[in-house]
Design a protein around this motif. Structure first.
Motif, short mmCIF file in Angstrom:
data_model
loop_
_atom_site.label_atom_id
_atom_site.label_comp_id
_atom_site.label_asym_id
_atom_site.label_seq_id
_atom_site.Cartn_x
_atom_site.Cartn_y
_atom_site.Cartn_z
N THR A 160 -2.25 11.39 -2.57
CA THR A 160 -3.46 11.31 -2.01
C THR A 160 -3.65 10.10 -0.41
O THR A 160 -4.59 10.44 -0.09
N TRP A 161 -3.20 9.63 -0.80
CA TRP A 161 -2.69 8.43 1.03
C TRP A 161 -2.51 9.96 2.10
O TRP A 161 -3.23 9.72 3.30
N GLY A 216 -4.92 2.98 10.16
CA GLY A 216 -5.49 1.71 9.22
C GLY A 216 -4.77 2.79 8.02
O GLY A 216 -3.78 1.13 7.18
N LEU A 217 -4.83 4.15 7.58
CA LEU A 217 -4.40 3.84 5.98
C LEU A 217 -2.81 4.27 5.81
O LEU A 217 -2.32 3.63 5.13
N PHE A 218 -2.61 4.22 6.97
CA PHE A 218 -0.89 4.60 7.47
C PHE A 218 -0.12 3.30 7.05
O PHE A 218 0.88 2.86 6.53
N HIS A 219 -0.99 2.32 7.16
CA HIS A 219 -0.82 0.82 6.96
C HIS A 219 -0.82 0.14 6.45
O HIS A 219 -0.22 -0.34 5.53
N GLY A 263 2.68 -1.54 -0.70
CA GLY A 263 4.21 -1.28 -0.89
C GLY A 263 4.78 0.25 -1.75
O GLY A 263 5.57 0.65 -1.82
N MET A 264 4.14 0.97 -0.91
CA MET A 264 3.90 2.83 -0.71
C MET A 264 5.12 2.67 0.17
O MET A 264 5.47 2.31 1.52
N LYS A 265 6.03 4.16 0.34
CA LYS A 265 7.23 4.54 1.38
C LYS A 265 6.72 5.72 1.95
O LYS A 265 6.38 6.63 1.26
N PRO A 266 6.21 5.54 3.14
CA PRO A 266 5.91 7.28 4.16
C PRO A 266 7.11 7.65 3.81
O PRO A 266 7.99 7.59 3.99
#
Length: 340
Positions: free
Chosen positions: A203-204, A222-225, A231-234
């Motif tokens: 989703t992100w 902003g969404l990336f940060h 707590g999600m991992k890019p």
């Protein structure tokens, strides 16, 4: 045999699978077993040997619906569309009724063709046969919605989304967002995103991508940060969504500095990025390429190599974004960690 062949298919171990096939061929009582024949069809299909899969299918004397579903899976790619349709017509002539697995395969096949009229046909068939009503989890409904999205028909995709109001899940929302991303409609994508009670990294990533591709870099970052704060991992998809924008920003800043900055300022900015950072960029490129090797994504290292060679490293801001993205990605991946 029925248990071993799927394992060989998952490992893409053609050699061992063929040895098992030879053993089965030497024992007629095994070769006449429909379940074993189905396992052989599925094995060759998953290994990409479609003709061998078809040969095995043809040799099954008592074909069941699993036999047909296995061979449909082998020919579900766009390049085999005539063969797929021919097999489907043959099955229907025999009076064999498709089940939910067959319908899902047909939906994915129609989506691969990007033929919205075919998606409508299977959609209507699903309604007539009650497949959508009996679908406790919205598997068929989600697949139809996703097919409409991939075909770019968001009007029908949205109607499907509304029809699934009581059965919607994470996949339903992600499929609709993906369709809006494909059309570059970040406003519509955000409308769905804002109303979601549950999200995942997919989703992100979709939201980061739709903002980045529409030159809304501030919202994308902003969404990336925010996803990291949750707590999600890019992953590599997250990083690759933002890198083109970072590259474009570096190019714009470089032009601006060339036009506006004094020679002294340009010289000072060039000295801000040392050889250590140049080596870091080259190392990050290498790690990205290794990571992407196991995916279907393509990586153009050109803009990053410009950085490594110092061509546009004096822009500062773009390099900072690039460095932040890569560090955020690799710090979460032990095998590719910068802490080596």
């Amino acid at each position: 045999m029925v248990s071993i062949l799927p394992a060989c298919a998952q490992l893409k171990n053609l050699q061992v699978g063929k040895q098992i096939h030879t053993y089965i061929f030497r024992h007629p009582f095994l070769f006449e077993d429909t379940a074993i024949g189905n396992a052989l069809v599925s094995f060759y299909a998953k290994c990409g040997h479609t003709e061998e899969a078809y040969r095995m299918f043809s040799m099954i004397s008592r074909k069941d619906l699993i036999s047909w579903n296995s061979i449909f899976d082998a020919f579900a790619e766009k390049r085999h569309h005539s063969r797929f349709l021919s097999l489907l017509h043959s099955m229907l002539k025999l009076g064999i009724r498709p089940d939910s697995v067959t319908i899902l395969t047909i939906i994915h096949f129609c989506a691969s063709l990007l033929r919205v009229e075919k998606v409508k046909e299977i959609h209507n068939y699903s309604i007539r046969t009650g497949s959508l009503l009996s679908d406790t989890a919205p598997t068929v409904g989600n697949a139809i919605l996703d097919a409409y999205s991939k075909c770019g028909n968001m009007e029908y995709a949205k109607k499907m989304f509304q029809n699934l109001s009581e059965k919607r899940n994470l996949v339903t929302c992600n499929s609709l967002i993906s369709g809006y991303v494909g059309l570059g409609s970040h406003h519509d994508a955000n409308m769905i995103f804002s109303g979601m009670s549950e999200t995942d990294l997919t989703t992100w990533n979709l939201m980061v991508r739709v903002y980045a591709e529409n030159d809304c870099l501030e919202q994308a970052l902003g969404l990336f940060h925010e996803l990291q704060a949750r707590g999600m991992k890019p992953d590599v998809v997250t990083v690759m969504s933002l890198l083109p924008q970072a590259s474009e920003l570096m190019r714009s800043m470089h032009i601006y500095l060339e036009m506006q900055a004094t020679p002294m300022i340009r010289l000072l900015m060039k000295s801000c990025v040392s050889e250590v950072y140049e080596h870091l960029v080259a190392d990050l490129i290498s790690r990205l390429e290794i990571s992407l090797a196991s995916t279907s994504l393509k990586f153009d290292s050109g803009p990053m190599l410009v950085l490594a060679k110092g061509g546009e490293k004096d822009t500062g801001l773009g390099y900072c974004i690039f460095s932040t993205l890569c560090k955020a990605y690799f710090s979460y991946n032990v095998d590719l960690s910068l802490r080596t």
